[in-house]
Enzyme design. Structure first.
Site, PDB file in Angstrom:
ATOM      1  N   CYS A  57      -0.183  -7.086  -0.998  1.00 30.20           N
ATOM      2  CA  CYS A  57      -1.831  -6.683   0.006  1.00 30.20           C
ATOM      3  C   CYS A  57      -3.033  -6.847  -1.593  1.00 30.20           C
ATOM      4  O   CYS A  57      -2.807  -5.808  -2.247  1.00 30.20           O
ATOM      5  CB  CYS A  57      -1.940  -5.771   1.262  1.00 30.20           C
ATOM      6  SG  CYS A  57      -3.665  -6.540   1.461  1.00 30.20           S
ATOM      7  N   SER A  59      -5.312  -5.279  -1.075  1.00 23.88           N
ATOM      8  CA  SER A  59      -6.106  -4.045  -1.469  1.00 23.88           C
ATOM      9  C   SER A  59      -4.936  -2.541  -2.593  1.00 23.88           C
ATOM     10  O   SER A  59      -5.504  -1.612  -2.744  1.00 23.88           O
ATOM     11  CB  SER A  59      -6.010  -3.148   0.308  1.00 23.88           C
ATOM     12  OG  SER A  59      -6.897  -3.953   0.814  1.00 23.88           O
ATOM     13  N   HIS A  62      -5.997  -3.483  -4.962  1.00 21.18           N
ATOM     14  CA  HIS A  62      -7.338  -2.436  -6.276  1.00 21.18           C
ATOM     15  C   HIS A  62      -7.315  -1.276  -6.126  1.00 21.18           C
ATOM     16  O   HIS A  62      -7.993  -0.782  -7.343  1.00 21.18           O
ATOM     17  CB  HIS A  62      -8.241  -3.461  -4.103  1.00 21.18           C
ATOM     18  CG  HIS A  62      -8.566  -1.853  -4.444  1.00 21.18           C
ATOM     19  ND1 HIS A  62     -10.502  -1.629  -5.239  1.00 21.18           N
ATOM     20  CD2 HIS A  62      -9.730  -0.802  -3.792  1.00 21.18           C
ATOM     21  CE1 HIS A  62     -11.260  -0.689  -5.343  1.00 21.18           C
ATOM     22  NE2 HIS A  62     -10.858  -0.021  -3.710  1.00 21.18           N
ATOM     23  N   HIS A  79       1.785  -1.434   1.975  1.00 24.92           N
ATOM     24  CA  HIS A  79       1.398  -0.925   3.683  1.00 24.92           C
ATOM     25  C   HIS A  79       1.295  -2.068   5.044  1.00 24.92           C
ATOM     26  O   HIS A  79       1.413  -2.189   6.086  1.00 24.92           O
ATOM     27  CB  HIS A  79      -0.937  -0.271   4.045  1.00 24.92           C
ATOM     28  CG  HIS A  79      -1.379  -1.665   2.952  1.00 24.92           C
ATOM     29  ND1 HIS A  79      -1.431  -1.955   2.169  1.00 24.92           N
ATOM     30  CD2 HIS A  79      -1.908  -2.341   3.777  1.00 24.92           C
ATOM     31  CE1 HIS A  79      -2.019  -3.217   1.889  1.00 24.92           C
ATOM     32  NE2 HIS A  79      -2.638  -3.332   3.196  1.00 24.92           N
ATOM     33  N   CYS A 188      -1.362  -6.306   8.256  1.00 22.83           N
ATOM     34  CA  CYS A 188      -2.177  -6.010   6.983  1.00 22.83           C
ATOM     35  C   CYS A 188      -3.115  -7.307   7.679  1.00 22.83           C
ATOM     36  O   CYS A 188      -3.718  -7.680   8.955  1.00 22.83           O
ATOM     37  CB  CYS A 188      -1.976  -5.483   6.260  1.00 22.83           C
ATOM     38  SG  CYS A 188      -4.185  -5.122   5.168  1.00 22.83           S
TER      39      CYS A 188
END
Length: 401
Positions: A57, A59, A62, A79, A188
Site C-alpha cells: 500500500c 502508506s 510513505h 498492513h 485496506c
C-alpha cells in the site's frame, strides 16, 4: 524456550518461538532486507498469524520514506494482508488456530465509546498509531533478529513477515471459501475506497462524482460510485496510463491537468454546470484537497478526504466554501468497523456481488522480490502488487497481469 521451524503445523508451533523470514526496514528509503527473524508466541489478548499474502500500500511507502525524529528502525512494515491463525494467547474468545483472517491496521476493541457508537469507526484503543513500535499489552516487541536484536512493529500489523503477532482486535475472521490472495486487498485500500462512497459520502443513484487520484483508493471509489448508481464519474490523475485504465473501474470521463490551462476545479465546474455532487481526494496532497472541495457544487456538495497526507500539514481553504454549503469530510478505512463489518463485505465477494478485486492486482511477486514492488509503485506502474509471503508456496512466481 523451544524453537520451531516456520513451516510447521499450527499444533506443533503453539507456545514456541518461530524462526521465519521477514522483509526488514533498517534505514529509510533503502531496500528492505530479507532476514531470518524470531517471532515470540502471543501474549494475553494476542494472536500469532501465518501471513500468506500481503499487498503493498502507498502508506507502507510513505513510512518507508519517513526520516523524522520519530522514525523507528529496524522495523517490519506491511498492513494489508491475509493469513491463517497459528496460535492464540489467553483471553482471545473469538479466534482459534486454523481460522482464515484479515489483518486490520485500525482495530476494534468493541468496548470503548467509539466502538459502541454507530457514528465512529476509529477505536480509542486500537486506532492507527504509526509511532508505536511495540505491542499494546506491554509495549514490547515480539520480533527479534537471529542475534536477539529487537525489531519494531508497524501500526499493529507488520505483515511483511511469514509470521506476525497482533492484538486480537486487529484480526478479523472471514469465510474460508474466500481466496486469500485476493481478499487481502479488502484489508485496506479497496475497502477504504468503497466505504468512502457507501458509508461516508452516501452517494445516491444519479449523482455526479469527481475523483482526484486514481491509485487503488481512487479506483475503488470509482467502483463504489458505479455500484451506487452514479451517473457520471470523472477521474483525474497525472498518470495517463491510469486514466486509460480507469474506465475499467467505472470512470466515465477523465482529466489530465496538463491538458487544461485553467485550474481543474474550474474545469470540473464547467463540465458539470457548477460542480459535482461529490468529490473524493485520494492523493494525500493539501493542494489537491483544495481543488477537490471547490470541484463540488455549493449548497450541499460533499468532498471526502481519503488520501494520507505526509506529515503534519495545514489545509488552506477559504471559508466561503463552507458558508456556501459545501461539506468536507474525512474517511478512515471507509467508515467500516473492521471486526464487525468486514466479514459481510467478504461475503459479498464470495457470492460475486462484489467481483472486481482481480482488476486491482497488476503484479504478483514472492517476498524475496518485495523491493521490486516498491519500485513499481514509485514509478506509477502498479495498483496493487500482491506479495506471496509463504516461502513453501511454489506458485509464488513473479507475474504481471
Amino acid at each position: 524456550m523451544a524453537m520451531a521451524s516456520g513451516g510447521g503445523e499450527c499444533s506443533s508451533t503453539a507456545g514456541k518461538i518461530i524462526t521465519c523470514k521477514a522483509a526488514v526496514m533498517r534505514k529509510a528509503k533503502e531496500p528492505l532486507l530479507i532476514e531470518e527473524i524470531r517471532v515470540d508466541p502471543p501474549h494475553c489478548g494476542e494472536v500469532r498469524v501465518k501471513i500468506l499474502f500481503t499487498a503493498l500500500c502507498h502508506s507502507d511507502v510513505h513510512y518507508w520514506e519517513f526520516e523524522g525524529i520519530r522514525a523507528l528502525f529496524p522495523r517490519i512494515l506491511g498492513h494489508e494482508a491475509a493469513g491463517i491463525v497459528e496460535s492464540v494467547g489467553d483471553n482471545v474468545p473469538d479466534l482459534a488456530p486454523g481460522d482464515h483472517v484479515l489483518t486490520l491496521f485500525t482495530g476494534e476493541c468493541k468496548s470503548c465509546q467509539k466502538c459502541k457508537s454507530d457514528k465512529a469507526n476509529v477505536c480509542s484503543v486500537l486506532g492507527i498509531n504509526p509511532f508505536r513500535g511495540g505491542m499494546l499489552e506491554d509495549g514490547k516487541t515480539r520480533f527479534f533478529s537471529k542475534d536477539g536484536e529487537p525489531i519494531f512493529h508497524f501500526i499493529g500489523t507488520s505483515t511483511f513477515s511469514e509470521y506476525t503477532v497482533l492484538h486480537h482486535g486487529c484480526v478479523v475472521k472471514v469465510n474460508p471459501a474466500a481466496p486469500l490472495d485476493r481478499i487481502c486487498l479488502l484489508s485496506c485500500g479497496v475497502t477504504a475506497g468503497l466505504g468512502s462512497v457507501w458509508n461516508v459520502a452516501n452517494v445516491e443513484p444519479g449523482s455526479t462524482v469527481a475523483i482526484f487520484g486514481l491509485g487503488t483508493l481512487g479506483m475503488a471509489v470509482a467502483e463504489g460510485a458505479r455500484m451506487a448508481g452514479a451517473s457520471r464519474v470523472i477521474g483525474i490523475d497525472i498518470n495517463r496510463q491510469k486514466l486509460e485504465l480507469a474506465r475499467m473501474f467505472g470512470v466515465t470521463e477523465t482529466l489530465h491537468p496538463a491538458d487544461h490551462a485553467m485550474p481543474l476545479q474550474q474545469v470540473v465546474q464547467g463540465m458539470t454546470g457548477g460542480g459535482t455532487d461529490y468529490s473524493f481526494e485520494c492523493v494525500g496532497n493539501v493542494d489537491v484537497i483544495r481543488s477537490a472541495i471547490e470541484s463540488c457544487h455549493d449548497g450541499g456538495g460533499v468532498c471526502v478526504i481519503g488520501g494520507v497526507i505526509p506529515g503534519p500539514q495545514e489545509i488552506a481553504i477559504h471559508s466561503r466554501n463552507f458558508l456556501a454549503g459545501r461539506v468536507l469530510k474525512g474517511s478512515m478505512f471507509g467508515g467500516f468497523k473492521g471486526v464487525t463489518q468486514l466479514p459481510a463485505l467478504v461475503e459479498r465477494f464470495v457470492t460475486k456481488e462484489v467481483d472486481f478485486l482481480d482488476k486491482f492486482i497488476t503484479h504478483r511477486l514472492p517476498l524475496a522480490r518485495i523491493n521490486e514492488a516498491f519500485e513499481l509503485m514509485l514509478e506509477g506502474k502498479s495498483l496493487r502488487c500482491v506479495i506471496c509471503v509463504d516461502s513453501t508456496n511454489t506458485s509464488a512466481t513473479a507475474t504481471t497481469l
